[in-house]
Design a protein around this motif. Structure first.
Motif, mmCIF file in Angstrom:
data_model
loop_
_atom_site.group_PDB
_atom_site.id
_atom_site.type_symbol
_atom_site.label_atom_id
_atom_site.label_comp_id
_atom_site.label_asym_id
_atom_site.label_seq_id
_atom_site.Cartn_x
_atom_site.Cartn_y
_atom_site.Cartn_z
ATOM 1 N N PRO A 275 -55.826 16.354 -32.436
ATOM 2 C CA PRO A 275 -55.558 14.972 -32.058
ATOM 3 C C PRO A 275 -56.752 14.323 -31.359
ATOM 4 C CG PRO A 275 -54.461 16.465 -30.546
ATOM 5 C CD PRO A 275 -55.158 17.306 -31.572
ATOM 6 N N SER B 65 -54.815 13.740 -36.014
ATOM 7 C CA SER B 65 -53.817 12.781 -35.530
ATOM 8 C C SER B 65 -54.383 11.956 -34.384
ATOM 9 C CB SER B 65 -52.555 13.527 -35.074
ATOM 10 O OG SER B 65 -52.854 14.379 -33.988
ATOM 11 N N ARG C 195 -38.716 13.997 -27.853
ATOM 12 C CA ARG C 195 -38.831 14.304 -29.281
ATOM 13 C C ARG C 195 -37.545 14.872 -29.872
ATOM 14 N NH1 ARG C 195 -43.461 14.349 -31.857
ATOM 15 N NH2 ARG C 195 -42.841 16.151 -33.109
ATOM 16 N N MET D 217 -46.231 12.430 -25.610
ATOM 17 C CA MET D 217 -46.937 11.196 -25.952
ATOM 18 C C MET D 217 -46.579 10.768 -27.375
ATOM 19 S SD MET D 217 -48.715 10.547 -23.378
ATOM 20 C CE MET D 217 -49.235 11.365 -21.909
ATOM 21 N N TYR E 271 -52.841 20.987 -34.757
ATOM 22 C CA TYR E 271 -53.260 19.588 -34.688
ATOM 23 C C TYR E 271 -54.656 19.481 -34.091
ATOM 24 C CZ TYR E 271 -48.644 17.490 -35.504
ATOM 25 O OH TYR E 271 -47.471 17.064 -36.052
ATOM 26 N N TYR F 297 -53.725 15.075 -21.196
ATOM 27 C CA TYR F 297 -53.982 13.679 -21.509
ATOM 28 C C TYR F 297 -53.934 12.801 -20.264
ATOM 29 C CZ TYR F 297 -53.153 14.598 -26.531
ATOM 30 O OH TYR F 297 -53.199 15.045 -27.815
ATOM 31 N N ASP G 3 -52.969 10.560 -30.592
ATOM 32 C CA ASP G 3 -51.935 10.590 -29.560
ATOM 33 C C ASP G 3 -52.263 9.500 -28.558
ATOM 34 O OD1 ASP G 3 -50.472 12.628 -30.689
ATOM 35 O OD2 ASP G 3 -51.195 14.187 -29.338
ATOM 36 N N ALA H 162 -57.138 11.495 -28.695
ATOM 37 C CA ALA H 162 -56.260 10.792 -27.756
ATOM 38 C C ALA H 162 -56.892 9.470 -27.328
ATOM 39 C CB ALA H 162 -55.982 11.656 -26.536
ATOM 40 N N GLY I 157 -47.446 9.713 -31.033
ATOM 41 C CA GLY I 157 -48.605 10.081 -31.838
ATOM 42 C C GLY I 157 -48.234 10.248 -33.294
#
Length: 156
Positions: free
Chosen positions: A105, A23, A39, A50, A103, A145, A25, A107, A52
């Motif tokens: 991710p 993914s 979320r 974040m 995941y 992040y 992000d 970033a 994503g």
């Protein structure tokens, strides 16, 4: 190359149950701070996180960044830098018969080209938060992040 489409739900359930998800992000810099979305789905339901999304087959990472920004925030973005590759493990997922989500991710630190945000059905709210982010209880993955993007994060 044909249009990059989302995975059908039945296939998605099989994928989530069996493989890590690649993914992107986004650490989205906005004139009023860094954009986080509250979320509405698992994992991290109810948390400020974040924006994503998963990378689709034959979709470049940069294209995924721009698609996610448009789909989840209603904005175009300029990519400032790739922050790196992370690994996230969750005990819960958004599909039945799964023992969680894994995941991988990538970033990105991006700047919103538009000030007006429009959230999607994955978020009950979107808003920018200003550094040092002491007005919010940050998820550990979000903290990682922000620190890596060079933002000051308050010690809790």
């Amino acid at each position: 190359m044909s249009e990059k489409k989302p995975v059908p739900q039945s296939d998605w359930e099989t994928i989530v149950a069996n493989v890590p998800l690649v993914s992107v992000d986004l650490v989205v810099e906005h004139p009023d701070g860094v954009v986080l979305g509250k979320r509405t789905n698992e994992p991290a339901k109810g948390e400020w996180f974040m924006p994503g999304g998963t990378v689709r087959k034959h979709e470049s990472l940069e294209d995924a960044v721009h698609r996610v920004a448009a789909d989840e925030l209603g904005v175009s973005v300029s990519i400032e830098e790739q922050l790196g590759v992370y690994e996230h493990f969750y005990d819960i997922a958004d599909v039945d018969n799964s023992d969680g989500k894994h995941y991988v991710p990538i970033a990105y630190h991006v700047t919103a080209d538009d000030a007006e945000l429009e959230f999607d059905d994955q978020h009950e709210s979107l808003r920018p938060f200003a550094s040092p982010f002491d007005s919010i209880d940050l998820h550990p993955y979000v903290k990682d992040y922000l620190v890596d993007a060079g933002f000051q994060v308050a010690e809790n």
